[in-house]
Design an enzyme around this catalytic site. Structure first.
Site, PDB file in Angstrom:
ATOM      1  N   LYS A 207      -3.821   1.918   7.783  1.00 40.84           N
ATOM      2  CA  LYS A 207      -2.972   1.417   8.864  1.00 40.84           C
ATOM      3  C   LYS A 207      -2.767   2.503   9.932  1.00 40.84           C
ATOM      4  O   LYS A 207      -2.952   2.272  11.104  1.00 40.84           O
ATOM      5  CB  LYS A 207      -1.626   0.972   8.276  1.00 40.84           C
ATOM      6  CG  LYS A 207      -0.679   0.413   9.293  1.00 40.84           C
ATOM      7  CD  LYS A 207       0.601  -0.086   8.655  1.00 40.84           C
ATOM      8  CE  LYS A 207       1.645  -0.307   9.731  1.00 40.84           C
ATOM      9  NZ  LYS A 207       2.920  -0.778   9.190  1.00 40.84           N
ATOM     10  N   GLU A 213      -5.546  11.480   2.164  1.00 41.55           N
ATOM     11  CA  GLU A 213      -6.482  11.066   1.109  1.00 41.55           C
ATOM     12  C   GLU A 213      -7.629  10.256   1.715  1.00 41.55           C
ATOM     13  O   GLU A 213      -8.811  10.515   1.462  1.00 41.55           O
ATOM     14  CB  GLU A 213      -5.780  10.188   0.059  1.00 41.55           C
ATOM     15  CG  GLU A 213      -4.767  10.891  -0.816  1.00 41.55           C
ATOM     16  CD  GLU A 213      -3.354  10.802  -0.267  1.00 41.55           C
ATOM     17  OE1 GLU A 213      -3.176  10.664   0.965  1.00 41.55           O
ATOM     18  OE2 GLU A 213      -2.413  10.876  -1.083  1.00 41.55           O
ATOM     19  N   GLY A 267       2.158  -1.760   5.123  1.00 38.37           N
ATOM     20  CA  GLY A 267       0.981  -1.430   4.311  1.00 38.37           C
ATOM     21  C   GLY A 267       0.891  -2.265   3.038  1.00 38.37           C
ATOM     22  O   GLY A 267      -0.148  -2.849   2.718  1.00 38.37           O
ATOM     23  N   ARG A 268       1.996  -2.358   2.309  1.00 38.68           N
ATOM     24  CA  ARG A 268       1.958  -3.076   1.023  1.00 38.68           C
ATOM     25  C   ARG A 268       1.979  -4.589   1.191  1.00 38.68           C
ATOM     26  O   ARG A 268       1.973  -5.319   0.209  1.00 38.68           O
ATOM     27  CB  ARG A 268       3.099  -2.593   0.125  1.00 38.68           C
ATOM     28  CG  ARG A 268       4.479  -2.667   0.756  1.00 38.68           C
ATOM     29  CD  ARG A 268       5.499  -1.887  -0.062  1.00 38.68           C
ATOM     30  NE  ARG A 268       6.794  -1.816   0.593  1.00 38.68           N
ATOM     31  CZ  ARG A 268       7.135  -0.915   1.501  1.00 38.68           C
ATOM     32  NH1 ARG A 268       6.258  -0.010   1.895  1.00 38.68           N
ATOM     33  NH2 ARG A 268       8.341  -0.903   2.030  1.00 38.68           N
ATOM     34  N   GLU A 353       8.093   0.422  -3.913  1.00 42.34           N
ATOM     35  CA  GLU A 353       8.124   1.065  -2.587  1.00 42.34           C
ATOM     36  C   GLU A 353       9.077   0.296  -1.669  1.00 42.34           C
ATOM     37  O   GLU A 353       9.653   0.865  -0.744  1.00 42.34           O
ATOM     38  CB  GLU A 353       6.711   1.124  -1.990  1.00 42.34           C
ATOM     39  CG  GLU A 353       6.599   2.114  -0.839  1.00 42.34           C
ATOM     40  CD  GLU A 353       5.163   2.439  -0.443  1.00 42.34           C
ATOM     41  OE1 GLU A 353       4.596   3.417  -0.959  1.00 42.34           O
ATOM     42  OE2 GLU A 353       4.604   1.722   0.392  1.00 42.34           O
ATOM     43  N   HIS A 384      -0.621  -4.981 -27.823  1.00 46.64           N
ATOM     44  CA  HIS A 384      -0.990  -3.913 -28.752  1.00 46.64           C
ATOM     45  C   HIS A 384      -0.638  -2.539 -28.206  1.00 46.64           C
ATOM     46  O   HIS A 384      -1.128  -1.529 -28.689  1.00 46.64           O
ATOM     47  CB  HIS A 384      -2.485  -4.010 -29.070  1.00 46.64           C
ATOM     48  CG  HIS A 384      -2.850  -5.335 -29.662  1.00 46.64           C
ATOM     49  ND1 HIS A 384      -2.789  -5.581 -31.019  1.00 46.64           N
ATOM     50  CD2 HIS A 384      -3.200  -6.512 -29.073  1.00 46.64           C
ATOM     51  CE1 HIS A 384      -3.136  -6.848 -31.239  1.00 46.64           C
ATOM     52  NE2 HIS A 384      -3.366  -7.431 -30.075  1.00 46.64           N
ATOM     53  N   LYS A 512       4.647  14.660   0.485  1.00 46.10           N
ATOM     54  CA  LYS A 512       3.480  14.853   1.360  1.00 46.10           C
ATOM     55  C   LYS A 512       3.644  16.114   2.192  1.00 46.10           C
ATOM     56  O   LYS A 512       2.730  16.915   2.317  1.00 46.10           O
ATOM     57  CB  LYS A 512       3.370  13.663   2.336  1.00 46.10           C
ATOM     58  CG  LYS A 512       2.701  12.433   1.819  1.00 46.10           C
ATOM     59  CD  LYS A 512       2.371  11.548   3.032  1.00 46.10           C
ATOM     60  CE  LYS A 512       2.459  10.086   2.727  1.00 46.10           C
ATOM     61  NZ  LYS A 512       2.372   9.228   3.901  1.00 46.10           N
TER      62      LYS A 512
HETATM   63  O1  F6P Z   1       2.416   5.611   0.208  1.00 46.00           O
HETATM   64  C1  F6P Z   1       2.888   5.516   1.503  1.00 46.00           C
HETATM   65  C2  F6P Z   1       2.041   4.656   2.383  1.00 46.00           C
HETATM   66  O2  F6P Z   1       2.503   4.780   3.693  1.00 46.00           O
HETATM   67  C3  F6P Z   1       2.007   3.202   1.957  1.00 46.00           C
HETATM   68  O3  F6P Z   1       3.071   2.463   2.364  1.00 46.00           O
HETATM   69  C4  F6P Z   1       0.711   2.756   2.528  1.00 46.00           C
HETATM   70  O4  F6P Z   1       0.323   1.568   1.932  1.00 46.00           O
HETATM   71  C5  F6P Z   1      -0.165   3.935   2.201  1.00 46.00           C
HETATM   72  O5  F6P Z   1       0.676   5.057   2.365  1.00 46.00           O
HETATM   73  C6  F6P Z   1      -1.415   4.074   3.010  1.00 46.00           C
HETATM   74  O6  F6P Z   1      -1.178   4.224   4.391  1.00 46.00           O
HETATM   75  P1  F6P Z   1      -2.302   3.971   5.451  1.00 46.00           P
HETATM   76  O7  F6P Z   1      -2.767   2.574   5.350  1.00 46.00           O
HETATM   77  O8  F6P Z   1      -1.664   4.252   6.779  1.00 46.00           O
HETATM   78  O9  F6P Z   1      -3.429   4.925   5.175  1.00 46.00           O
END
Ligand code: F6P
Length: 547
Positions: A207, A213, A267-268, A353, A384, A512
């Site tokens: 987003k 990452e 995002g979620r 979240e 199990h 972070k």
């Molecule tokens: O974990 C925090 C967060 O902002 C989430 O809400 C989001 O889904 C994720 O990081 C990834 O963010 P992006 O889509 O901006 O890379």
């Protein structure tokens, strides 16, 4: 100023009521009322929610609905659908519902209908996913793209992973999906080892397009591709899903290969947007749209049904009943369907979240518990692993069971055994086994008096442990859409009652930031940051072990 929810009239009523019903046995409630299962069930299309195995009476539900009314749940549902800026800390509307607004009723943000833009992106997704599926959009060397790799994390990963797996039966025969989310180089390496650059499409899903990452993984994959096929190959092997065109261009992806979404999509809550591109490529855009249709059906139900017949509202209220009155701080979601194996992981982000918050909308620290810990896994596997604790542990863990009536893989007796297990679990949790019953069973098995005396308590089950059971006809795209939208709305209603903002995620920032300051130290350029003694020791040890 909104009152703390635990100071409302309805909450006080529930506190008093709790004292009267906390020891009531569900099995007695069933015995006393032949209609109980029917009274505490709701049908929506092919779906049944049976919530009769909960520690509630009709009075409990009445008091819970009063709580929802006192907390203005009905008004807050309207506010979401109207596009109000209910994500007030970020001053944003929350419009994942617009992404699946299948009858296209206008939804306005700043006076502008968002639907034309949404439909434009859906059309672009259809064109592109068809082109990849039918081999019209080819790789740089002219080969069909059959390995689709989604690079994203959190909401840009969990929804696509979960939905792709749920719809695996619908995948095009020659398409394989892969997911790289973790910054751990192993995640990248293990995928790259399996695929061929000539037939690989990377989807960079972010987003913000600033997530370390995702950008690190995307850079590694880009280098891997360029090393094999050259710089010119990038245009045919990389697309981006984002709200941030500037950063996408900076990364070197042509904006023509970018699929847009907007700040009003959290995002979620984003798998319904361009973030779902891999779902559309794997299962086809028709199926992606069926998933939107299912979510839309749940949205209409949520917006239109009165509270007493509203599935997400009922689930939310039951969750609050256990969390805030029975002090049950955990709950489990157990789908009895292998294709839904990633649903609990997906719901973990959605729920935790969203509602893992300690400050209310007035900017005060709340004086009650908010979001519970959610965990789960596919049945029967989890029977199990953690079910011992669910049956005989000291704390109550309410469960949601999910079961399709029809399996995608009807092989021999498998599905009947699966169904028998889910039904047995909810019945066993509710009924339990008294010490006398356990003793009788041991006697029937020929045990001696001493053995019976020694074992009967261990073999007893307190029972009275609550669960919901959701039955679907089959896990298809439409059903999946309904199911996920149901949980989204449940989480929202709980956030409304707890009076928190379910749509920001400031709690993920601190870690972070601190990682950023530790990184140069690990790389040998000590930044003069003062750490606690434990962190300093850990940094020193890791550096020493790496030498
Ligand atoms: O974990 C925090 C967060 O902002 C989430 O809400 C989001 O889904 C994720 O990081 C990834 O963010 P992006 O889509 O901006 O890379």
């Amino acid at each position: 100023m909104t009152k703390m929810v635990n100071k409302t009239k309805a909450w006080k009523k529930l506190e008093g009521h709790y004292k009267h019903v906390k020891d009531v046995e569900m099995k007695d409630l069933f015995a006393a009322d032949k209609e109980r299962a029917d009274k505490f069930s709701i049908n929506l299309e092919h779906m049944l929610l049976d919530y009769s195995k909960n520690r509630v009476t009709e009075r409990t539900m009445k008091f819970l609905f009063n709580l929802a009314r006192e907390c203005q749940v009905e008004e807050k549902i309207k506010a979401m659908f109207r596009g109000d800026r209910i994500n007030f800390t970020e001053k944003r509307p929350v419009l994942h519902i617009a992404l699946r607004n299948r009858d296209n009723t206008p939804i306005y943000v700043d006076g502008k209908d968002v639907m034309p833009k949404i439909n434009e992106v859906l059309a672009k997704m259809r064109k592109f996913s068809d082109a990849v599926r039918f081999g019209e959009f080819k790789g740089h060397t002219g080969k069909k793209l059959t390995n689709i790799v989604n690079i994203g994390i959190g909401g840009s990963d969990l929804g696509p992973v979960m939905a792709c797996e749920a719809l695996r039966k619908y995948w095009a025969k020659d398409i394989n999906c892969y997911f790289i989310s973790n910054i751990d180089g192993t995640a990248c390496a293990e995928v790259l080892n399996k695929i061929d650059p000539e037939t690989t499409l990377f989807i960079v899903a972010s987003k913000t397009f600033t997530t370390i990452e995702t950008l690190t993984n995307a850079k590694t994959c880009r280098k891997w591709l360029v090393d094999a096929l050259g710089e010119h190959a990038v245009a045919k092997h990389f697309v981006a899903l984002s709200t941030n065109q500037k950063e996408v261009e900076k990364f070197g992806i042509n904006p023509e290969n970018m699929f847009e979404f907007w700040d009003f999509v959290g995002g979620r809550y984003s798998m319904w947007s361009a973030i779902g591109l891999i779902i559309a490529i794997a299962a086809g855009m028709d199926n992606f749209e069926k998933m939107l249709d299912g979510a839309f059906a749940m949205d209409r139900h949520f917006a239109e049904a009165d509270l007493e017949h509203n599935i997400p509202v009922i689930l939310a209220l039951l969750g609050i009943w256990y969390n805030n009155f029975f002090n049950a701080k955990r709950y489990a979601v157990v789908p009895y369907d292998q294709y839904l194996q990633y649903l609990p992981a997906y719901l973990q982000q959605l729920d935790m979240e969203s509602n893992g918050k300690f400050v209310n909308t007035n900017g005060e620290v709340v004086t009650y518990s908010t979001g519970p810990v959610l965990f789960g896994g596919a049945g029967t596997n989890v029977q199990h692993s953690f079910f011992q604790l669910i049956h005989q542990g000291t704390d109550m863990v309410p469960i949601d069971f999910i079961i399709p009536a029809i399996s995608h893989n009807e092989i021999g007796e498998h599905h009947e055994i699966l169904v028998a297990n889910v039904l047995a679990q909810s019945e066993a949790l509710m009924k339990g086994k008294t010490v006398a019953e356990a003793a009788e069973e041991l006697a029937e098995a020929g045990k001696s008096k001493d053995e019976i005396k020694a074992l009967k308590l261990y073999k007893s089950f307190s029972g009275n442990r609550p669960s919901n059971t959701m039955v679907f006809k089959k896990i298809d795209p439409y059903t999946l859409g309904m199911l996920v939208a149901m949980y989204e709305h449940k989480v929202y209603v709980q956030g409304v009652i707890w009076n928190i903002n379910s749509f920001d995620q400031m709690g993920v920032e601190l870690g972070k930031q601190m990682a950023k300051s530790i990184l140069p130290e690990l790389q040998g350029n000590a930044g003069g940051v003062h750490h606690d003694a434990s962190t300093s020791q850990l940094i020193a040890t890791i550096k020493r072990l790496r030498k």
